[in-house]
Design a protein around this motif. Sequence first.
Motif, PDB file in Angstrom:
ATOM      1  N   ASP A  34       0.853  -1.192   0.000  1.00 40.17           N
ATOM      2  CA  ASP A  34       0.000   0.000   0.000  1.00 40.17           C
ATOM      3  C   ASP A  34       0.885   1.237   0.000  1.00 40.17           C
ATOM      4  O   ASP A  34       2.083   1.184   0.311  1.00 40.17           O
ATOM      5  CB  ASP A  34      -0.957   0.014   1.198  1.00 40.17           C
ATOM      6  CG  ASP A  34      -0.227   0.142   2.524  1.00 40.17           C
ATOM      7  OD1 ASP A  34       0.121   1.271   2.905  1.00 40.17           O
ATOM      8  OD2 ASP A  34       0.005  -0.891   3.180  1.00 40.17           O
ATOM      9  N   GLY A  35       0.282   2.376  -0.366  1.00 39.59           N
ATOM     10  CA  GLY A  35       1.051   3.591  -0.537  1.00 39.59           C
ATOM     11  C   GLY A  35       1.660   4.118   0.746  1.00 39.59           C
ATOM     12  O   GLY A  35       2.793   4.622   0.745  1.00 39.59           O
ATOM     13  N   ARG A  36       0.941   4.029   1.838  1.00 42.79           N
ATOM     14  CA  ARG A  36       1.487   4.545   3.096  1.00 42.79           C
ATOM     15  C   ARG A  36       2.718   3.761   3.529  1.00 42.79           C
ATOM     16  O   ARG A  36       3.710   4.334   3.984  1.00 42.79           O
ATOM     17  CB  ARG A  36       0.411   4.493   4.188  1.00 42.79           C
ATOM     18  CG  ARG A  36       0.835   5.161   5.500  1.00 42.79           C
ATOM     19  CD  ARG A  36      -0.335   5.324   6.433  1.00 42.79           C
ATOM     20  NE  ARG A  36      -1.349   6.206   5.852  1.00 42.79           N
ATOM     21  CZ  ARG A  36      -2.567   6.376   6.356  1.00 42.79           C
ATOM     22  NH1 ARG A  36      -2.924   5.716   7.438  1.00 42.79           N
ATOM     23  NH2 ARG A  36      -3.417   7.192   5.773  1.00 42.79           N
ATOM     24  N   SER A  37       2.669   2.459   3.366  1.00 40.41           N
ATOM     25  CA  SER A  37       3.837   1.638   3.703  1.00 40.41           C
ATOM     26  C   SER A  37       5.010   1.954   2.786  1.00 40.41           C
ATOM     27  O   SER A  37       6.172   1.930   3.206  1.00 40.41           O
ATOM     28  CB  SER A  37       3.484   0.152   3.597  1.00 40.41           C
ATOM     29  OG  SER A  37       2.482  -0.203   4.534  1.00 40.41           O
ATOM     30  N   VAL A  54       0.470   2.577  -9.439  1.00 38.29           N
ATOM     31  CA  VAL A  54      -0.357   3.771  -9.271  1.00 38.29           C
ATOM     32  C   VAL A  54      -1.574   3.484  -8.406  1.00 38.29           C
ATOM     33  O   VAL A  54      -1.871   4.222  -7.460  1.00 38.29           O
ATOM     34  CB  VAL A  54      -0.796   4.329 -10.646  1.00 38.29           C
ATOM     35  CG1 VAL A  54      -1.850   5.417 -10.464  1.00 38.29           C
ATOM     36  CG2 VAL A  54       0.398   4.887 -11.398  1.00 38.29           C
ATOM     37  N   LEU A  55      -2.305   2.412  -8.696  1.00 43.61           N
ATOM     38  CA  LEU A  55      -3.555   2.133  -7.995  1.00 43.61           C
ATOM     39  C   LEU A  55      -3.296   1.251  -6.787  1.00 43.61           C
ATOM     40  O   LEU A  55      -3.227   0.026  -6.890  1.00 43.61           O
ATOM     41  CB  LEU A  55      -4.558   1.477  -8.947  1.00 43.61           C
ATOM     42  CG  LEU A  55      -4.982   2.331 -10.145  1.00 43.61           C
ATOM     43  CD1 LEU A  55      -5.934   1.565 -11.041  1.00 43.61           C
ATOM     44  CD2 LEU A  55      -5.621   3.638  -9.680  1.00 43.61           C
ATOM     45  N   GLU A  63       0.252  10.155  -5.346  1.00 43.46           N
ATOM     46  CA  GLU A  63       0.505  10.900  -4.118  1.00 43.46           C
ATOM     47  C   GLU A  63       1.820  10.472  -3.469  1.00 43.46           C
ATOM     48  O   GLU A  63       2.560  11.302  -2.930  1.00 43.46           O
ATOM     49  CB  GLU A  63      -0.657  10.702  -3.136  1.00 43.46           C
ATOM     50  CG  GLU A  63      -0.537  11.489  -1.838  1.00 43.46           C
ATOM     51  CD  GLU A  63      -0.633  12.992  -2.034  1.00 43.46           C
ATOM     52  OE1 GLU A  63      -0.410  13.719  -1.048  1.00 43.46           O
ATOM     53  OE2 GLU A  63      -0.935  13.436  -3.156  1.00 43.46           O
ATOM     54  N   VAL A  64       2.121   9.178  -3.522  1.00 41.02           N
ATOM     55  CA  VAL A  64       3.398   8.698  -2.985  1.00 41.02           C
ATOM     56  C   VAL A  64       4.557   9.396  -3.682  1.00 41.02           C
ATOM     57  O   VAL A  64       5.495   9.889  -3.046  1.00 41.02           O
ATOM     58  CB  VAL A  64       3.528   7.171  -3.137  1.00 41.02           C
ATOM     59  CG1 VAL A  64       4.952   6.716  -2.790  1.00 41.02           C
ATOM     60  CG2 VAL A  64       2.523   6.452  -2.246  1.00 41.02           C
ATOM     61  N   ARG A  69       8.999  13.152  -3.523  1.00 41.38           N
ATOM     62  CA  ARG A  69       9.882  14.071  -4.228  1.00 41.38           C
ATOM     63  C   ARG A  69      10.209  15.338  -3.423  1.00 41.38           C
ATOM     64  O   ARG A  69      11.082  16.111  -3.796  1.00 41.38           O
ATOM     65  CB  ARG A  69       9.257  14.467  -5.568  1.00 41.38           C
ATOM     66  CG  ARG A  69       9.536  13.448  -6.656  1.00 41.38           C
ATOM     67  CD  ARG A  69      11.020  13.425  -7.006  1.00 41.38           C
ATOM     68  NE  ARG A  69      11.342  12.357  -7.950  1.00 41.38           N
ATOM     69  CZ  ARG A  69      11.985  11.249  -7.632  1.00 41.38           C
ATOM     70  NH1 ARG A  69      12.389  11.051  -6.392  1.00 41.38           N
ATOM     71  NH2 ARG A  69      12.242  10.334  -8.533  1.00 41.38           N
ATOM     72  N   ARG A  70       9.523  15.556  -2.301  1.00 41.66           N
ATOM     73  CA  ARG A  70       9.848  16.718  -1.474  1.00 41.66           C
ATOM     74  C   ARG A  70      11.229  16.595  -0.847  1.00 41.66           C
ATOM     75  O   ARG A  70      11.897  17.594  -0.605  1.00 41.66           O
ATOM     76  CB  ARG A  70       8.811  16.870  -0.356  1.00 41.66           C
ATOM     77  CG  ARG A  70       7.411  17.228  -0.827  1.00 41.66           C
ATOM     78  CD  ARG A  70       6.455  17.205   0.351  1.00 41.66           C
ATOM     79  NE  ARG A  70       5.083  17.480  -0.043  1.00 41.66           N
ATOM     80  CZ  ARG A  70       4.042  17.328   0.772  1.00 41.66           C
ATOM     81  NH1 ARG A  70       4.229  16.922   2.028  1.00 41.66           N
ATOM     82  NH2 ARG A  70       2.829  17.584   0.349  1.00 41.66           N
TER      83      ARG A  70
END
Length: 230
Positions: A34-37, A54-55, A63-64, A69-70
């Motif tokens: 998952d994206g948060r992980s 992506v999905l 969003e990841v 990239r920040r």
Amino acid sequence: MCAHVLVAEDDRRQADLLGQYLRAAGHEVSVVHDGRSALTRARRQPLDLLVLDVLMPRIDGWEVCRVLRRDSDVMVLMLTARSSEEDLLTGLGLGADDYLTKPYSPRELVARVETLLRRRRPAILSDDEVYVLGPLTVDAGRHRVEVAGTVVDCTPGEFAILAAMAARPERVFSRAQLLDHTRGVERSSTARTIDMHVVNLRRKIEANPRRPALLVTVYGLGYKLTGDPR
């Protein structure tokens, strides 16, 4: 060339398969679903490359990539079932380095990974020049960009453009010429990709991105990097 690769894919069977192929190619592989992980793992572990679907649940791949990239220049290979040009430009605009459309073979993915790793690292090691243009410093040997002493994170594609232009300040580069430089790190580059990279670079290096003073447009011809900002 051993690298640490993080695979972020919610399809567990596919993720396991990709992990097997990447390990067989000699890489260290971590897998999340998952994206948060993916964000948590990417921030806690030193990574060379992120394979990012992506999905995904919790946080999607777009969003990841945007959040990552920040504060990170880890290479990102995005995976998606959507193949439109707009989706491609969205991914590249968020900082992805390459884009693979489903369905794909695991062997093709491994080849893309190897190409990104191989093409980026020699470029970093082969050039020790440091270019200074006003407040902008481009250190080709360290793959490092600073603006007024503050480090700025750039994707490999953005850095390829900036380094090429910094080596020849005041020279006008057409989109086609800049494409030649980015294709070493981005297989899917297009003229519109170059424009997107320029927009992103201006956000990072310009005091006022809407009125660029360093990376300027030469209308009808292309772009140039000036050593005498207005």
